[in-house]
Every structure is written in structure tokens, then in C-alpha cells.
Design an enzyme around this catalytic site. Structure first.
Site, mmCIF file in Angstrom:
data_model
loop_
_atom_site.group_PDB
_atom_site.id
_atom_site.type_symbol
_atom_site.label_atom_id
_atom_site.label_comp_id
_atom_site.label_asym_id
_atom_site.label_seq_id
_atom_site.Cartn_x
_atom_site.Cartn_y
_atom_site.Cartn_z
ATOM 1 N N HIS A 1 0.833 -1.199 0.000
ATOM 2 C CA HIS A 1 0.000 0.000 0.000
ATOM 3 C C HIS A 1 0.868 1.250 0.000
ATOM 4 C CE1 HIS A 1 1.089 -0.478 4.246
ATOM 5 N NE2 HIS A 1 0.768 0.803 4.431
ATOM 6 N N ASP B 1 0.530 5.100 1.859
ATOM 7 C CA ASP B 1 -0.189 5.595 3.031
ATOM 8 C C ASP B 1 -1.303 6.571 2.660
ATOM 9 O OD1 ASP B 1 1.184 4.120 4.921
ATOM 10 O OD2 ASP B 1 2.691 5.684 5.272
ATOM 11 N N HIS C 1 4.721 0.154 0.194
ATOM 12 C CA HIS C 1 5.510 -0.584 1.174
ATOM 13 C C HIS C 1 4.699 -1.708 1.800
ATOM 14 C CE1 HIS C 1 3.605 2.760 3.358
ATOM 15 N NE2 HIS C 1 3.647 2.005 4.448
ATOM 16 N N ARG D 1 5.630 6.829 14.041
ATOM 17 C CA ARG D 1 5.397 7.250 12.663
ATOM 18 C C ARG D 1 5.076 8.736 12.594
ATOM 19 N NH1 ARG D 1 0.986 5.546 8.026
ATOM 20 N NH2 ARG D 1 -0.369 7.002 9.126
#
Length: 289
Positions: free
Chosen positions: A111, A113, A265, A280
Site C-alpha cells: 500500500h 499511506d 511498502h 510514525r
């Protein structure tokens, strides 16, 4: 006694960028991100991300404030990434991705983000804080290189196509439903499906990018279900090509930043039930074109 700031500035002169594969990924060495980087070093890092799409910095010991300052090299760090991950208790800019025996890893899918928003992130950044002894790697694939592998006929066919992206196709649906119908319906109202080009143009490099992913893309506009599924099924296979991938093994105090516009990723979920914890940070982007 020497000036510590002068010492750190001198260390910036040793910055080295070492490509890992021909298409994407580089290790950045010889720099301490806890120091105040000069304009030249910041620009060198920013340009390296455009060239290599994924950058790794190892052996970095940062406070959360220093971590956010690092993210600002690439753009505006979002106070809320507008995703559904837990936020850090004391820092609005940082999300916590944590897995263990009670929280199994669940993002082992290819995917990009938050493509289910009108303005998906420019980039994302992870800072590892706890690791299993083995396992828990992350893989990236260059969707710029993926576009270059398409035949000229397929490139021309896809040039004007658009696709719908929605978080409801992903595991976020079950996650929010588990928190109650009210929160689930609030997310539906706040984040309706969006439409993006199947082939987007990188706003800084001008390169073409395959911009669909099997986690969040539901269908291509204007095609029958059978046609859409056939074409998307082919495009979804592209990140799986080893020639387009780089795989990084996490080490304590490692930071990885990637261009979310041009990569996908995959978080390898081979470490359950062991503990893995990442911070993150999301860098704001703009509408794909």
C-alpha cells in the site's frame, strides 16, 4: 573546550549517500540528526529522497521534538496524520505503531499511506523504538520503476484513467467497527471515497507513477467491474517484482523516510508474538494529478 555545535556542523561534511539497489533505496551515513543541520545538508537529504525514494538513517538517538524537526526537511509535518493509528500521549505529531502478543501485526499488505484522502501524504517516516530479535523487516517498491516497465500501449491506455480510493476496502473497517458503530459512521462521514489518477505525475521530478494499490483502491472509473478488476489485478502485481523492491532490516535507533507519492511498502509480519514498536510521522502532501 571545543564548541559542540561546531563539532556537529563539521560532522555534516562527512554525509554519504549509498544506493542499495539500482531503482530505489539508499543508506545515509556520516550524519547526526540530533544536531542542527545546515541548509546544504538539509537540501542534500531532500534531493536524495527524490532520487532514491527511500532513505535509511541508522544509529540516531533523537527526542520526539528532534524527530519532528528532521521530518520538516521534507515538508510540513502533520499534527494529525488523519489515519486511524494511536497518537503518542505527549506529542501530537507522532503516531505509535505497536504490535505484540495482544496486538498482532496486520499491515502486511502492499500500500501507499492514506491514499483515501484528497491530499495524500508527501511522505512518511518511521523511527524504530523496540524490535524483535529477528524479523519485522519492511519492504518498499518503486512505482516509478513500475510505470517504466509498462508497455507504451498500456501507458497510453492508462494515461487518462481515474480510480476510486477508500479506507473501507482495508482492515480499517473491522478496526473501527470494533470500536463501535458511532465511531465507524463518523469516519464514513468524514472520509468519503476519493478519486485519483491511475497514473500520477510526481510534482517535483515530473516522473510518471503507477498510483493504485490493492489496500485502498476499489475500482477504475468508467470500466465494468470485470474490466477494472482485470487491469487492477495486473497493476497490483507490480510491487511484488523483486527487481522493483528494496528490503530493510530494522536496527535499534534506525529511521526510514520514504516518498509516499512514488512508492508502496509492506510490513513483513513474521515476528508475532514478539514486540515491535515504531513512531510514525506523516508529511503533508497535495492532490495527485
Amino acid at each position: 573546550m571545543s564548541n559542540p555545535l561546531q563539532a556537529k556542523s563539521a560532522a555534516q561534511a562527512t554525509l554519504r549517500i549509498k544506493p542499495v539497489t539500482p531503482f530505489l533505496g539508499a543508506e545515509v551515513e556520516g550524519i547526526d540528526l540530533s544536531c542542527q543541520l545546515d541548509a546544504q545538508a538539509r537540501e542534500q537529504i531532500r534531493l536524495a529522497l527524490l532520487e532514491h525514494e527511500v532513505l535509511v538513517f541508522r544509529g540516531q538517538n533523537l527526542t520526539l521534538d528532534q524527530y519532528v524537526v528532521f521530518g520538516q526537511i521534507f515538508g510540513e509535518v502533520q499534527a494529525s496524520a488523519k489515519s486511524f493509528f494511536d497518537k503518542h500521549d505527549s506529542h501530537p505529531f507522532v503516531e505509535v505503531l505497536e504490535n505484540d502478543a495482544q496486538r498482532p501485526p496486520s499491515i502486511n499488505v502492499w500500500h501507499s499511506d492514506i491514499t483515501w484522502q484528497k491530499e495524500p501524504p508527501l511522505g512518511s517516516c518511521n523511527y524504530v523504538r523496540a524490535l524483535p530479535e529477528v524479523g519485522g523487516d519492511t519492504m518498499w517498491a518503486s512505482m516509478t520503476a513500475a510505470y517504466d516497465r509498462l508497455s507504451p500501449s498500456m501507458q497510453a491506455y492508462l494515461a487518462d484513467k481515474q480510480a476510486v480510493h477508500t479506507w473501507e476496502k482495508s482492515g480499517f473497517t473491522e478496526y473501527l467497527q470494533s470500536k463501535g458503530r458511532e465511531q465507524y459512521h463518523a469516519a464514513q462521514a468524514k472520509y468519503p471515497p476519493v478519486v485519483h489518477p491511475v497514473i500520477r505525475t510526481h510534482p517535483e521530478t515530473g516522473k510518471k507513477i503507477v498510483y493504485v494499490n490493492e489496500t485502498f483502491t476499489s475500482h477504475i472509473v468508467g470500466l465494468s467491474r470485470e474490466e477494472s478488476e482485470a487491469i487492477l489485478g495486473y497493476l497490483y502485481q507490480l510491487p511484488r517484482l523483486p527487481e522493483l523492491q528494496v528490503r530493510f532490516r530494522w536496527e535499534k535507533d534506525s529511521i526510514v523516510v520514504w516518498d509516499n507519492r512514488s512508492t508502496q511498502h509492506y510490513a513483513v509480519a513474521d515476528y508475532f508474538p514478539h514486540h515491535r514498536k515504531l513512531f510514525r510521522m506523516t508529511i503533508g502532501g497535495d492532490a495527485p494529478f
